[in-house]
Design a protein around this motif. Structure first.
Motif, mmCIF file in Angstrom:
data_model
loop_
_atom_site.group_PDB
_atom_site.id
_atom_site.type_symbol
_atom_site.label_atom_id
_atom_site.label_comp_id
_atom_site.label_asym_id
_atom_site.label_seq_id
_atom_site.Cartn_x
_atom_site.Cartn_y
_atom_site.Cartn_z
ATOM 1 N N LEU A 1 -5.893 62.160 55.717
ATOM 2 C CA LEU A 1 -7.088 61.974 54.680
ATOM 3 C C LEU A 1 -6.351 61.791 53.306
ATOM 4 O O LEU A 1 -5.654 62.496 52.832
ATOM 5 N N VAL A 2 -7.134 60.891 52.675
ATOM 6 C CA VAL A 2 -6.536 60.439 51.217
ATOM 7 C C VAL A 2 -7.858 60.650 50.423
ATOM 8 O O VAL A 2 -8.914 60.110 50.607
ATOM 9 N N ARG A 3 -7.659 61.422 49.238
ATOM 10 C CA ARG A 3 -9.005 61.592 48.153
ATOM 11 C C ARG A 3 -8.522 60.621 47.000
ATOM 12 O O ARG A 3 -7.906 60.764 46.406
ATOM 13 N N THR B 1 -5.303 56.820 55.516
ATOM 14 C CA THR B 1 -4.139 56.116 55.621
ATOM 15 C C THR B 1 -3.366 56.315 56.963
ATOM 16 O O THR B 1 -3.651 57.279 57.641
ATOM 17 N N GLY B 2 -2.635 55.584 57.117
ATOM 18 C CA GLY B 2 -1.968 55.540 58.586
ATOM 19 C C GLY B 2 -1.369 54.188 58.768
ATOM 20 O O GLY B 2 -1.472 53.217 58.187
ATOM 21 N N ILE B 3 -0.386 54.065 59.779
ATOM 22 C CA ILE B 3 0.109 53.082 60.361
ATOM 23 C C ILE B 3 -0.711 52.207 61.393
ATOM 24 O O ILE B 3 -1.289 52.795 62.336
ATOM 25 N N VAL B 4 -1.137 51.000 61.151
ATOM 26 C CA VAL B 4 -2.377 50.398 61.541
ATOM 27 C C VAL B 4 -1.725 49.148 62.820
ATOM 28 O O VAL B 4 -0.825 48.838 62.537
ATOM 29 N N THR B 5 -2.463 49.265 64.014
ATOM 30 C CA THR B 5 -2.414 48.119 64.788
ATOM 31 C C THR B 5 -3.649 47.527 65.216
ATOM 32 O O THR B 5 -4.692 48.442 65.347
ATOM 33 N N LEU C 1 -4.498 51.616 53.727
ATOM 34 C CA LEU C 1 -5.544 52.581 53.252
ATOM 35 C C LEU C 1 -6.748 51.857 53.237
ATOM 36 O O LEU C 1 -7.209 50.843 53.049
ATOM 37 N N SER C 2 -7.606 52.815 53.884
ATOM 38 C CA SER C 2 -9.014 52.247 54.202
ATOM 39 C C SER C 2 -10.130 52.542 53.365
ATOM 40 O O SER C 2 -9.828 52.956 51.960
ATOM 41 N N THR C 3 -11.228 51.838 53.415
ATOM 42 C CA THR C 3 -12.335 51.966 52.410
ATOM 43 C C THR C 3 -12.692 53.471 52.866
ATOM 44 O O THR C 3 -12.312 54.151 53.545
#
Length: 99
Positions: free
Chosen positions: A42-44, A51-55, A67-69
């Motif tokens: 989680l990112v504030r 945030t993370g490694i996406v597939t 980095l998500s919305t």
């Protein structure tokens, strides 16, 4: 000056998904196209995001950190999150990569 950060159709889909998740069990169809996010955290920013490694993301190449919305729904037991734009299936939290 006027700023719109999410259009009405996006917010309608978001509200519909949260309503479904709160009243029904998650079915495979709800997550069929959801990207997988491993080593997530989680990112504030101004708002809480992932945030993370996406597939499997429609616009970000596999293996890249994203980095998500803003997050609007998070269920760690089910391993899912809903942001403004899409569902995410969650893998391991950041810091547990070697476990």
């Amino acid at each position: 000056m006027t700023c719109t950060f999410a259009d009405a159709d996006t917010l309608t889909r978001l509200a519909d998904d949260i309503r479904k998740a709160s009243s029904e069990r998650f079915g495979p169809a709800m997550l069929a196209n959801a990207p997988f996010l491993d080593e997530y955290g989680l990112v504030r920013q101004p708002a809480l995001s992932l945030t993370g490694i996406v597939t499997g993301h429609p616009r970000i190449s596999d293996g890249h950190r994203c980095l998500s919305t803003q997050i609007f729904y998070l269920d760690l037991e089910q391993g899912v999150a809903r942001t403004v734009n899409r569902w995410y299936r969650l893998g391991r939290p950041h810091g547990l990569e070697g476990h």
